[in-house]
Design a protein around this motif. Sequence first.
Motif, PDB file in Angstrom:
ATOM      1  N   ARG A  13      -7.247  -6.353   3.866  1.00  0.00           N
ATOM      2  CA  ARG A  13      -8.559  -6.992   3.706  1.00  0.00           C
ATOM      3  C   ARG A  13      -8.452  -8.514   3.821  1.00  0.00           C
ATOM      4  NH1 ARG A  13     -12.018  -2.613   3.769  1.00  0.00           N
ATOM      5  NH2 ARG A  13     -10.970  -0.910   2.776  1.00  0.00           N
TER       6      ARG A  13
ATOM      7  N   ASP B 175       0.806  -1.222   0.000  1.00  0.00           N
ATOM      8  CA  ASP B 175       0.000   0.000   0.000  1.00  0.00           C
ATOM      9  C   ASP B 175       0.845   1.281   0.000  1.00  0.00           C
ATOM     10  OD1 ASP B 175      -2.717   1.079   0.171  1.00  0.00           O
ATOM     11  OD2 ASP B 175      -2.100   1.846   2.121  1.00  0.00           O
ATOM     12  N   LEU B 176       2.009   1.250   0.658  1.00  0.00           N
ATOM     13  CA  LEU B 176       2.798   2.481   0.775  1.00  0.00           C
ATOM     14  C   LEU B 176       3.919   2.575  -0.254  1.00  0.00           C
ATOM     15  CD1 LEU B 176       3.163   2.766   4.678  1.00  0.00           C
ATOM     16  CD2 LEU B 176       1.501   3.898   3.210  1.00  0.00           C
TER      17      LEU B 176
ATOM     18  N   THR C 111      -4.023   6.998  14.149  1.00  0.00           N
ATOM     19  CA  THR C 111      -3.256   5.757  14.147  1.00  0.00           C
ATOM     20  C   THR C 111      -3.198   5.146  12.750  1.00  0.00           C
ATOM     21  OG1 THR C 111      -5.208   4.446  14.632  1.00  0.00           O
ATOM     22  CG2 THR C 111      -3.923   5.202  16.519  1.00  0.00           C
TER      23      THR C 111
ATOM     24  N   PRO D 259     -11.649   6.603  16.115  1.00  0.00           N
ATOM     25  CA  PRO D 259     -11.431   6.290  17.527  1.00  0.00           C
ATOM     26  C   PRO D 259     -10.682   7.399  18.261  1.00  0.00           C
ATOM     27  CG  PRO D 259      -9.943   4.993  16.147  1.00  0.00           C
ATOM     28  CD  PRO D 259     -10.883   5.721  15.221  1.00  0.00           C
TER      29      PRO D 259
ATOM     30  N   GLU E  14     -12.286  -2.189  16.151  1.00  0.00           N
ATOM     31  CA  GLU E  14     -11.825  -0.862  16.552  1.00  0.00           C
ATOM     32  C   GLU E  14     -10.335  -0.893  16.890  1.00  0.00           C
ATOM     33  OE1 GLU E  14     -12.944   2.256  20.003  1.00  0.00           O
ATOM     34  OE2 GLU E  14     -14.568   1.688  18.654  1.00  0.00           O
ATOM     35  N   CYS E  15      -9.651   0.144  16.492  1.00  0.00           N
ATOM     36  CA  CYS E  15      -8.202   0.254  16.672  1.00  0.00           C
ATOM     37  C   CYS E  15      -7.813   0.160  18.149  1.00  0.00           C
ATOM     38  CB  CYS E  15      -7.742   1.598  16.113  1.00  0.00           C
ATOM     39  SG  CYS E  15      -5.979   1.876  16.263  1.00  0.00           S
TER      40      CYS E  15
ATOM     41  N   CYS F  33      -5.915  -3.271  12.487  1.00  0.00           N
ATOM     42  CA  CYS F  33      -6.483  -2.375  11.477  1.00  0.00           C
ATOM     43  C   CYS F  33      -5.915  -2.644  10.090  1.00  0.00           C
ATOM     44  CB  CYS F  33      -6.203  -0.931  11.856  1.00  0.00           C
ATOM     45  SG  CYS F  33      -6.942  -0.486  13.427  1.00  0.00           S
TER      46      CYS F  33
ATOM     47  N   CYS G 155      -5.708   3.943  11.206  1.00  0.00           N
ATOM     48  CA  CYS G 155      -6.483   2.704  11.323  1.00  0.00           C
ATOM     49  C   CYS G 155      -7.382   2.485  10.118  1.00  0.00           C
ATOM     50  CB  CYS G 155      -7.308   2.688  12.603  1.00  0.00           C
ATOM     51  SG  CYS G 155      -8.892   3.543  12.511  1.00  0.00           S
TER      52      CYS G 155
ATOM     53  N   ASP H 276     -12.991   3.793   5.005  1.00  0.00           N
ATOM     54  CA  ASP H 276     -14.051   2.823   4.723  1.00  0.00           C
ATOM     55  C   ASP H 276     -15.442   3.449   4.686  1.00  0.00           C
ATOM     56  OD1 ASP H 276     -12.310   0.755   4.458  1.00  0.00           O
ATOM     57  OD2 ASP H 276     -13.180  -0.494   6.034  1.00  0.00           O
TER      58      ASP H 276
ATOM     59  N   ARG I  58      -8.283  -3.450   7.105  1.00  0.00           N
ATOM     60  CA  ARG I  58      -8.663  -2.363   6.199  1.00  0.00           C
ATOM     61  C   ARG I  58      -7.608  -2.011   5.153  1.00  0.00           C
ATOM     62  NH1 ARG I  58     -11.731  -1.108  11.025  1.00  0.00           N
ATOM     63  NH2 ARG I  58      -9.795  -0.506  12.025  1.00  0.00           N
TER      64      ARG I  58
END
Lengths: 247, 242, 479
Positions: free
Chosen positions: A147, A85-86, C367, C327, A172-173, A140, C369, C374, A144
């Motif tokens: 996937r 991704d980066l 972060t 968050p 949740e993170c 995360c 995240c 999304d 995300r």
Amino acid sequence: MRVALFITCFNDTLFPDTGKALVTVLERLGHVVDFPAAQTCCGQAHINTGYRRDAVPLMRRFVDVFAGAEAVVAPSASCAGTIRDLYPALANETGDASLAAAVRETGARTWEFTEFLVRRLGVTDVGAYFPHRVTYHPTCHSLRVLRVGDAPERLLRAVRGLDYVPLPQGDECCGFGGTFAVKNADTSVAMLGDKLRAVQATKAEVCVAADNSCLMHIGGALHRQRAGIRIAHIAQVLASTESERLA
Amino acid sequence: MSDDARAAMLARIRRAIADGAPRHGAHGVSAHDDAPALVRGVPLDAATCIARLVHRVEEYRAHVEVTTHDALPAAIAARVAMRGARTLVIPADLPVAWRPAGVALREDHALDVATLDAVDGVITGCRLAIAETGTIVLDGGAAQGRRAISLLPDWHCCVVFASQVVGDVPDAVRALAAAGSLSRPQTWISGPSATSDIELDRVEGVHGPRTLEVLVVRDARRQGAASSVIAAATGRPPASAA
Amino acid sequence: MTGIGTRPGRPLPRFEALAPARLDDAQLRRNLGKATATIRGKRQTVVDELPHWEALREEGRAAKAAVLAELDVRLEQLEARVRAAGGQVHWAPTAADATRIVGDIAARHAAREVIKVKSITTDEIRLNEALAARGIVATETDLAELIIQLAGEPSSHILVPAIHKNRSEIRELFVARLGQGDLTDEPRALAGAARRHLRAKFLSVPMAVSGANFAVAETGAVCVVESEGNGRMCLTLPRVLVTVMGIEKVVASWDDLGTMLQLLPRSSTGERMNPYTSIWTGVTPGDGPEEFHLVLLDNGRTQVLADSVGRQALQCIRCSACLNVCPVYERTGGHAYASVYPGPIGAILTPQLLGVEQADSLPYASTLCGACYDVCPVKINIPEVLVHLRGRAVERQAAGAGTHPYPRLERLAMRLAAWAFGSTTRYTLATRVARVALRLLGGGGAVTRLPGYGARWTAVRDLPPPPAQSFRDWWDART
Ligand code: SF4
């Protein structure tokens, strides 16, 4: 298949058991494992902190080290995410078209461990035995960026003896976020507190994830609080058998 | 001076976008790609369309009632009586059959705002209604009047013909275009006035009408121009034609 | 003062300095936790209802990206259509230009008071203060805006500026400031109090100021999306209407507007459609204002547009979904961002509008995240832009600009690490040294106290004892 491990600097230095577990599982499944010795670090912390130029040599090095590997497998969703991704944007910034092409090509061969097992190899039962109550924190980047979906859960549910408990608000993170944990230490702790409550609510013995960095953050606080819940990389659970417990 | 500002801004914009096709997100999709056909939901048949409209309007806690052409006057009268309204404002072209007896009706000929504020309610028609979202659209056309009359009174009764019900928002846009309404002042109304400003939960009743009543006329008696326009625009038969 | 507008030339306080006090505010934490959980649930329900939601998001993204790529042409088209329909169009390169234009219009009509429908754009340009300096009172008519105006507090959310306040706090405020003594804390009663308070103003004030959610280039239509009806009041009743609109709010066509009207309400308030959407084109004789002015605002937007990665922030339709899932935002609230644009969108928009060195802590207030990406209805890749802006912040710090407290130390550490990781020998040595150091610090057990910035880690977390052998050593020994 010949699998090249990208063990990541972090796991190499602090969590070698994770790498050993990857080797165990992949060899058990009949694959040949390589560890290209020239590998160091993908440069994730540099890119994510803004030191993009400093990361370019590390990106070049990565591409060279893993050139020609059939599959590159890493026990870290965020490091695999860095490659996929980066790197492309960073490579574009160098103006080096052949590097950009090589980065894209490498990315297509790079996998996070659990997605490699389930998506690429089509395996969910790796012959593991782990008679403990386990909850899973989906990081995360695994959710995300890569996937990976339910691949890790499917692997865990296939482990004999394992009592799987879903983690409430799991997506949740946890508040780690690399240098965020230090730069924004107070906010990081506020997020961590909620994650710990969720983990404790599962009454699990072991909290696993596909990334030791988030686990170090969660596990570090569980240990400080003497919560009596330990952490393990998911590979350690998958490597465990009746004769050998690796987590 | 303002010409300078205009020229300066446009020049800055042109410089900013001079790099040609911009990158968009991680996917590198070109901005100049020809727009594909609009994304659409599952088309609804006529009966579903009406049922969905009713359900969706009800969910906004508005009163909805399905009636027939012949029963409409009585339905309006019943709602007015239920409300206990004594004076109503109406658009000057409101059909005679929709005008309830026994209440004072003020036709709007540029009534002042104090008068509009003092009446008990308003009766209007609409341009169209959108089933998927439970929305009625007013454009100041036939039987609707200007915007202020459906805003200041606290009670709004709106008549919708089945032939005016479209499936979703893209249908509505096409139908408004076909009716020549795009440049008319429009008000899209989805339930009574409401706010989510207190704890992000919706409560009804702030500045606009606090009570909305929608009467849906199910049969095809009063159709003609409006429904054929909608059918032509959306490529689908109007809801009540099936 | 209402709203922390962004003052040019003065850097914002750093996020990590403002956050702790907010994190300690139990009432704020409770209010935000409750409100964001409510709205997340509602959004998910109405989004799940549309099987083609992902395709709609892509349609929204493509529409906004396309209009930005031809923004000059679309703005000229919009201007021509608005003029043809009897409206007047003004171009405002800066906040000062915009506030002067609005003030001049008010002065020409001898307006001593204007009513406003919530517009974050006018908060950005600090319009209320500028009007006050000319003796003109600006009355906010949105319930949440009224609440924070009465409380004298800045906005903490782009959609619901008073999200940090709960019903009891609002009741107390109304009792004290509106003199409505017998009020309960029922939201319906509170809404009724606002209705009574503002009615007379709607009926009498001759001039209104609004923002715009969208403007359609092909016909000159302007669109305002709202819930309460205060928008309709402002847009319909006064004789003069002035709409201040960021240049990025233009869409090319009515089809595009249709796309936006499907995406926005579901993403922002979790409704299939918001109660009221007003769409008007210029002036309509006998219906609504006699005079309509459209002010097109730049104020840094063209600078954002020039950044090929960062420009996607201009696709934003201000739905606030990214705030509601964030968050970090959920715990610190909006005030820690010190900007009218808080949360994830603020973290990428504010530094770009102001210049990254003016707000260089904001790209780090995340972060990464990815929850924001999304949910974003126009698919703004917020994490991508955050990482990009971190790179720009570091570039500026290298040039001596910015507010980072220890830029040189961080740069040195990063350089050193990159150098060490540049060779296998140095890498092996460096990681061995790290393990030895940790072993010494932990006395063989868990490390409970790190020196320097590491102390922020060990304040609440242990580090496990370092392993005796690295993976690399194990592998070498094995083969
Ligand atoms: S960035 Fe996306 S999610 Fe956030 S407010 Fe803007 S449109 Fe909504």
